[in-house]
Write a protein that holds these residues in place. Structure first.
Motif, short mmCIF file in Angstrom:
data_model
loop_
_atom_site.label_atom_id
_atom_site.label_comp_id
_atom_site.label_asym_id
_atom_site.label_seq_id
_atom_site.Cartn_x
_atom_site.Cartn_y
_atom_site.Cartn_z
N PRO A 125 28.21 35.69 -128.46
CA PRO A 125 28.59 36.64 -129.52
C PRO A 125 28.75 38.05 -128.96
N GLU A 126 29.58 38.84 -129.60
CA GLU A 126 29.81 40.21 -129.14
C GLU A 126 28.56 41.09 -129.28
N ASN A 127 27.65 40.70 -130.16
CA ASN A 127 26.47 41.54 -130.41
C ASN A 127 25.29 41.18 -129.51
N VAL A 128 25.53 40.40 -128.47
CA VAL A 128 24.46 40.04 -127.53
C VAL A 128 24.66 40.77 -126.21
N TRP A 129 23.65 41.53 -125.81
CA TRP A 129 23.62 42.16 -124.50
C TRP A 129 22.77 41.30 -123.58
N MET A 130 23.29 40.96 -122.42
CA MET A 130 22.56 40.10 -121.47
C MET A 130 22.17 40.90 -120.24
N GLY A 131 20.90 40.78 -119.86
CA GLY A 131 20.41 41.53 -118.71
C GLY A 131 19.61 40.67 -117.75
N VAL A 132 19.48 41.15 -116.52
CA VAL A 132 18.59 40.53 -115.54
C VAL A 132 17.64 41.59 -114.99
N SER A 133 16.45 41.13 -114.62
CA SER A 133 15.44 42.00 -114.01
C SER A 133 15.56 41.93 -112.50
N VAL A 134 15.50 43.09 -111.86
CA VAL A 134 15.54 43.17 -110.39
C VAL A 134 14.47 44.16 -109.97
N GLU A 135 13.46 43.72 -109.25
CA GLU A 135 12.36 44.60 -108.89
C GLU A 135 12.44 45.17 -107.49
N ASN A 136 13.14 44.48 -106.60
CA ASN A 136 13.33 45.02 -105.24
C ASN A 136 14.59 44.39 -104.65
N ALA A 137 14.91 44.79 -103.42
CA ALA A 137 16.19 44.40 -102.82
C ALA A 137 16.30 42.91 -102.54
N ASN A 138 15.20 42.18 -102.54
CA ASN A 138 15.25 40.74 -102.30
C ASN A 138 15.86 39.96 -103.47
N TYR A 139 16.05 40.63 -104.62
CA TYR A 139 16.49 39.91 -105.82
C TYR A 139 17.79 40.46 -106.41
N VAL A 140 18.55 41.20 -105.60
CA VAL A 140 19.82 41.75 -106.11
C VAL A 140 20.85 40.66 -106.37
#
Length: 257
Positions: A125-140
């Motif tokens: 849906p257009e009203n959903v924002w999707m994000g990912v968590s990245v805590e350090n350079a190993n997880y980019v």
């Protein structure tokens, strides 16, 4: 959880799933785990099993009961893309978000590989924002997985920020949140890590939100970065017709106040 949230970048939380397990360094001092243990001790029925991953189908249609448009963080106490959450259940969550079209939903995961795998099976849906968590350079690499999804708005939560993130690939990213870790065992965040990400966002034209310095007393530490409060949000059609001028850039931004 329900109406009202202390999280600076949202208004309310909704938890159709509770519980999780640790998969990377950012999880080490998980605030949700501490909260779940407190709720269990208080006798809250959704947390009778503490932080064990639990589907909460009785919570699925809760946003449909909230008639006032608002921004809602989905699964603040879990991860919707955990391997033990069935695809069919994830699709039911997305169906509710589609039907509750007057709200804006923010979904955040560390399990970006499963997000990318399941994205073709999800109606976005257009009203959903999707994000990912990245805590350090190993997880980019999680950012690359996010980019492959069908989400209309894509964002990064760089919190708890545990190391520098130089040369981020921000193409296709609409919003970046930065924050230090909070709580009794909080690991420190170097100021230059935050300012470098701010500058990268400015160069790429990406909205930048500085959430907090963190620490044992996050309220005392505050969220002012080099004399400014950065609270930009993606410039999408607002669910609530409120606009304010960002103190960081002077631009008028669609935000929920």
């Amino acid at each position: 959880m329900a109406l009202g949230s202390g999280i600076e970048w949202t208004e309310s939380t909704w938890n159709p799933v509770t519980g999780c397990n640790k998969i990377s360094p950012g999880c080490k001092y998980c605030y949700a785990e501490r909260m779940a243990e407190r709720l269990q001790a208080m006798g809250q029925p959704n947390y009778k099993d503490g932080f064990k991953l639990t589907l909460q189908p009785q919570m699925l249609e809760l946003p449909l009961q909230w008639k006032k448009p608002q921004t809602i963080f989905v699964n603040s106490m879990s991860d919707l893309f955990h391997k033990d959450v069935p695809l069919e259940y994830i699709q039911r969550v997305f169906d509710v978000m589609h039907r509750a079209h007057w709200h804006r939903f923010q979904v955040l995961t560390k399990r970006a590989d499963r997000l990318a795998e399941l994205s073709p099976e999800i109606a976005w849906p257009e009203n959903v924002w999707m994000g990912v968590s990245v805590e350090n350079a190993n997880y980019v690499n999680r950012i690359d997985d996010l980019r492959t999804t069908g989400a209309a708005v894509k964002f990064l939560s760089l919190e708890p920020l545990l190391g520098p993130l130089p040369k981020l690939k921000l193409k296709g990213i609409d919003w970046v949140i930065v924050g230090g870790e909070s709580g009794p065992c909080a690991r420190p965040m170097a100021p230059e890590w935050a300012t470098d990400i701010r500058d990268q966002c400015a160069k790429a034209g990406v909205a930048f939100f500085f959430k907090q310095w963190g620490g044992k007393n996050k309220k005392k530490a505050g969220r002012v970065l080099e004399g400014k409060t950065y609270d930009a949000m993606p410039e999408t059609a607002p669910t609530v017709p409120v606009a304010r001028v960002s103190r960081a850039s002077g631009r008028s931004l669609a935000v929920v106040g």
